[in-house]
Enzyme design. Structure first.
Site, PDB file in Angstrom:
ATOM      1  N   HIS A 182       0.879  -1.168   0.119  1.00 26.19           N
ATOM      2  CA  HIS A 182       0.181   0.081  -0.318  1.00 26.19           C
ATOM      3  C   HIS A 182       1.005   1.320   0.169  1.00 26.19           C
ATOM      4  O   HIS A 182       1.896   1.300   0.657  1.00 26.19           O
ATOM      5  CB  HIS A 182      -0.797   0.109   1.310  1.00 26.19           C
ATOM      6  CG  HIS A 182      -2.180  -0.694   1.522  1.00 26.19           C
ATOM      7  ND1 HIS A 182      -2.531  -1.259   2.312  1.00 26.19           N
ATOM      8  CD2 HIS A 182      -3.134  -1.049   0.237  1.00 26.19           C
ATOM      9  CE1 HIS A 182      -3.877  -1.880   2.097  1.00 26.19           C
ATOM     10  NE2 HIS A 182      -3.976  -1.591   0.863  1.00 26.19           N
ATOM     11  N   CYS A 279      -2.137   2.715   8.995  1.00 22.80           N
ATOM     12  CA  CYS A 279      -3.099   1.729   8.852  1.00 22.80           C
ATOM     13  C   CYS A 279      -4.627   1.795   9.735  1.00 22.80           C
ATOM     14  O   CYS A 279      -5.660   1.619   9.174  1.00 22.80           O
ATOM     15  CB  CYS A 279      -2.804   0.369   8.555  1.00 22.80           C
ATOM     16  SG  CYS A 279      -1.365   0.128   7.480  1.00 22.80           S
TER      17      CYS A 279
HETATM   18  N1  ARG Z   1      -3.946  -7.140   6.650  1.00 19.37           N
HETATM   19  C1  ARG Z   1      -4.279  -5.937   5.893  1.00 19.37           C
HETATM   20  C2  ARG Z   1      -4.501  -6.192   4.370  1.00 19.37           C
HETATM   21  O1  ARG Z   1      -3.436  -6.812   3.741  1.00 19.37           O
HETATM   22  C3  ARG Z   1      -3.505  -4.859   6.329  1.00 19.37           C
HETATM   23  C4  ARG Z   1      -3.899  -3.601   5.895  1.00 19.37           C
HETATM   24  C5  ARG Z   1      -2.894  -2.420   5.990  1.00 19.37           C
HETATM   25  N2  ARG Z   1      -3.352  -1.150   6.058  1.00 19.37           N
HETATM   26  C6  ARG Z   1      -3.017  -0.214   5.564  1.00 19.37           C
HETATM   27  N3  ARG Z   1      -3.626   1.289   5.191  1.00 19.37           N
HETATM   28  N4  ARG Z   1      -1.840  -0.134   4.641  1.00 19.37           N
HETATM   29  O2  ARG Z   1      -5.294  -5.537   3.836  1.00 19.37           O
END
Ligand code: ARG
Length: 286
Positions: A182, A279
């Protein structure tokens, strides 16, 4: 608080930056678990200490509140273990809400929970998106632009959709390292009243996107591999205080040199799901 520097130059350390009270949306990790793996950090064989995850999360929430920010809470759903990563549920700018559409079926239902929350809260412009986007996971907001990640989760088609919806130019950035899947794992906007104050990890981006970042942000803090792996870029700034994982030790001094006040937090249990400070924090703008 001090007067903002309008000269366009970087602040010096004698000059603490201004900050503004923020409104955040978070979701308690009451049912947090790593039961599937949709990013390289998630290993379902590794146990999660749930009481510790809850304590770490509460400490982040309480730190925001102690700084004068408002934290709203979403009600967690026992069948959605990743709901704690509230930043992925939407992007809110100028009071307009672009809902999320998740790339993986495991998280798909979270999108409707977020949209419903905004509608109940009186947000009138709530868009159910056409294209996959994971909210603030892949969109970052500067004074005039949206920086938008693509490559692992959000569809490149979500970028023109966001540009049209918000009327803000979108700068698309290609993510190339699966550990930084991300945008918010690789880049953080430090001051959203300007267009030149970010920190990022260059190696997470394609060569072309690295060149774009260098052109747009010549004075940026660039992180090294260790700080990036500690999720040091997964930080939240209110313009002055920068909350980041305390293990990202190499970022503290560069932040101080630019007039920010870094605040280290430990979200070690949430890291097992592939997320940290940012996150867990959605910002409600306007
Ligand atoms: N386990 C989640 C996923 O893989 C983690 C999300 C992390 N969020 C972020 N904003 N980077 O989607």
């Amino acid at each position: 608080m001090t007067q903002r520097d309008t000269s366009g130059t970087q602040r010096s350390c004698e000059e603490p930056s201004v900050y503004t009270p923020r409104r955040y949306l978070m979701c308690p990790p009451a049912y947090f678990a790593v039961t599937y793996s949709i990013n390289p950090w998630m290993d379902p064989a590794k146990p999660v200490d749930l009481p510790l995850a809850v304590a770490q999360w509460e400490s982040l929430r309480d730190t925001y509140r102690a700084l004068g920010h408002t934290v709203e809470e979403l009600v967690p759903d026992p069948e959605l273990p990743d709901m704690v990563y509230a930043a992925n549920g939407a992007l809110v700018v100028d009071g307009r809400v672009l809902g999320a559409r998740f790339a993986h079926p495991e998280r798909a239902r979270e999108a409707a929970v977020h949209r419903e929350w905004y509608r109940e809260r009186g947000f009138t412009e709530v868009r159910e998106p056409e294209h996959v986007n994971e909210g603030e996971g892949d969109f970052a907001v500067t004074a005039s632009w949206l920086l938008a990640g693509r490559g692992f989760r959000s569809s490149p088609l979500s970028h023109p959709e966001a540009q049209e919806f918000f009327g803000r130019p979108v700068v698309g950035l290609d993510l190339v390292d699966p550990r930084f899947y991300h945008l918010d794992t690789a880049l953080c906007v430090l001051d959203d009243t300007r267009d030149d104050a970010v920190m990022y990890y260059p190696q997470a981006f394609s060569p072309g996107s690295r060149a774009v970042l260098a052109r747009l942000f010549p004075d940026a803090i660039t992180a090294g591999e260790d700080d990036a792996r500690a999720f040091g870029l997964n930080a939240v700034s209110d313009g002055r205080h920068v909350l980041l994982p305390q293990a990202a030790v190499g970022l503290f001094e560069p932040l101080r040199e630019r007039g920010y006040e870094p605040i280290g937090v430990d979200l070690g249990e949430l890291l097992k799901g592939g997320g940290s400070v940012k996150c867990c924090t959605a910002e409600l703008r306007g």
